[in-house]
Design an enzyme around this catalytic site. Structure first.
Site, short mmCIF file in Angstrom:
data_model
loop_
_atom_site.label_atom_id
_atom_site.label_comp_id
_atom_site.label_asym_id
_atom_site.label_seq_id
_atom_site.Cartn_x
_atom_site.Cartn_y
_atom_site.Cartn_z
N ASN A 1 0.76 6.68 -10.91
CA ASN A 1 -0.61 6.66 -11.40
C ASN A 1 -1.65 6.31 -10.34
OD1 ASN A 1 -2.78 6.00 -13.58
ND2 ASN A 1 -2.46 4.03 -12.54
N SER B 1 -5.19 15.10 -13.30
CA SER B 1 -6.58 15.16 -13.70
C SER B 1 -6.96 16.61 -13.98
CB SER B 1 -7.40 14.61 -12.54
OG SER B 1 -8.76 14.97 -12.66
N THR C 1 0.82 -1.22 0.00
CA THR C 1 0.00 0.00 0.00
C THR C 1 0.85 1.27 0.00
OG1 THR C 1 -1.70 1.28 1.13
CG2 THR C 1 -0.28 -0.07 2.52
N MET C 2 0.44 2.22 -0.78
CA MET C 2 1.14 3.50 -0.88
C MET C 2 0.77 4.44 0.27
SD MET C 2 3.30 3.45 -3.25
CE MET C 2 3.72 2.31 -4.59
N ALA D 1 -7.34 18.70 -4.26
CA ALA D 1 -6.20 19.30 -3.55
C ALA D 1 -4.93 18.49 -3.80
CB ALA D 1 -6.49 19.37 -2.06
N THR E 1 -13.88 2.07 -11.92
CA THR E 1 -13.95 2.89 -10.71
C THR E 1 -14.62 4.23 -10.98
OG1 THR E 1 -11.76 2.00 -10.25
CG2 THR E 1 -12.56 3.72 -8.77
N ILE F 1 -12.41 9.29 -17.79
CA ILE F 1 -11.98 8.10 -18.52
C ILE F 1 -12.87 6.93 -18.08
CG2 ILE F 1 -10.00 6.62 -19.11
CD1 ILE F 1 -9.55 9.63 -19.68
N TYR G 1 -9.40 15.09 -3.27
CA TYR G 1 -8.74 14.57 -4.47
C TYR G 1 -8.15 15.72 -5.28
CZ TYR G 1 -8.68 12.47 -9.22
OH TYR G 1 -8.34 12.05 -10.48
#
Ligand code: NAP
Ligand code: NAG
Ligand code: NAG
Length: 292
Positions: free
Chosen positions: A119, A170, A92-93, A185, A222, A218, A183
């Protein structure tokens, strides 16, 4: 008016000339052949597509995400498609030690890194922001801080290969986006950080390219699930999107705009910002920082 004629117009002319006449190289899939490429968030969505495109081009790939089972399948498919080699490390990041170790291990495995494609994002649902500080922090850590940690770990190898760093962002990292404040921010943070270090690299002669990818909607599973019943908009295809990102990285472009509408690139190109960035560079004396 005199000021305009004396300074502004010539500068604008120079800028436009630079912008339009800077030689634009053509993309060839062979550019990726045998290249050592890392893709994060590669178990599904755009990351998975990028892994397949890179495999078809004959690149070495090392992939990561949390889900081991899914990564295993993606790696097998990459090998079928013709990857020079394909491996994964799951983790996990949210864990910065994992982020760093992942890069070290991937670099060792391939014997260097030519392209690092950042990504992954933490899962996010569309919602009015009230008080979820926890999600703001997680977004900043997973979507932003881990990108910085991996960049630091990869930089010695990227310098050695004159490599490319590709940061997936994005339109929410360029314009206000309701229901996605955390997101947004974290994506704005990517622009501030990576555009700034891109300028530092250019001023200190570090030949590692940084490509910021500004994606519109896209058609990943998700995203389609997240916007369902809330946003009514035509998405762009993920395979074409994946290719646009790889192309931009290979051609060492500063930014890639990929959206259903061609207007996005035109309107977000922001000539005001570009002119100010272009000019501000002249007020810096970087002698103190070169070769250190
Ligand atoms: N789809 C869109 O409409 C759209 C629009 C603009 C920008 N983008 C950008 O494009 C990129 C990819 O988006 P996508 O739609 O392809 O996303 P996605 O399909 O949801 O894939 C996200 C990837 O990140 C991984 N991930 C999630 N949480 C993680 C964590 N804590 N640690 C490590 N990995 C984690 C997921 O795998 P695991 O769950 O197995 O960990 C998965 O591989 C993102 O940067 C996104 O911001 C997408
Ligand atoms: C990187 O670029 C420098 C300067 O152009 C060049 O001398 C060197 O050979 C390049 N290294 C690689 C690995 O391409
Ligand atoms: C930087 O690296 C790229 C890729 O190897 C190379 O094409 C380019 O000539 C290098 N530029 C400089 C200024 O060294």
């Amino acid at each position: 008016m005199a000021f305009m004629r004396k300074y502004l117009l010539p500068i604008l002319g120079l800028f436009l000339a630079y912008y339009f006449y800077s030689a634009k190289e053509e993309f060839r899939p062979e550019m990726l052949q045998g290249k050592k490429v890392i893709v994060t968030g590669a178990s599904r969505g755009i990351g998975e597509e990028m892994a397949y495109q890179l495999a078809k081009m004959g690149a070495h790939v090392v992939l990561t995400a949390r889900s081991k089972e899914t990564l295993q399948k993606v790696v097998s498919h990459c090998l079928e498609l013709g990857a020079a080699s394909a491996h994964y490390f799951a983790g996990t990041m949210e864990d910065m030690a994992f982020a760093e170790q992942f890069i070290v291990k991937a670099g060792k495995l391939m014997g260097g890194i030519d392209m690092l494609i950042l990504n992954h994002i933490t899962s996010t649902s569309l919602n009015i922001f009230k008080d979820d500080i926890h999600h703001v922090r997680r977004s900043m850590e997973v979507n932003f801080l881990s990108y910085v940690v991996m960049t630091v770990a990869a930089m010695p190898m990227l310098k050695q290969s004159n490599g490319s760093l590709v940061v997936v962002s994005s339109t929410a990292g360029k314009i206000a986006t309701p229901l996605l404040a955390s997101y947004s921010a974290s994506k704005f943070a990517l622009d501030g950080f990576f555009s700034s270090i891109r300028t530092e690299y250019s001023l200190t002669n570090i030949n590692v390219s940084i490509t910021l990818c500004v994606l519109g909607l896209i058609n990943t599973e998700t995203a389609m699930k997240a916007i369902s019943g809330i946003i009514d908009k035509d998405p762009a295809p993920k395979d074409e999107c994946a290719l646009a990102i790889i192309k931009g990285g290979a051609l060492r472009q500063k930014e890639v705009y990929y959206d259903k509408s061609p207007w996005i690139a035109l309107l977000l190109g922001n000539p005001g910002r570009q002119i100010l960035e272009f000019l501000s560079v002249y007020s810096y004396n970087m002698d103190k920082f070169v070769n250190k």
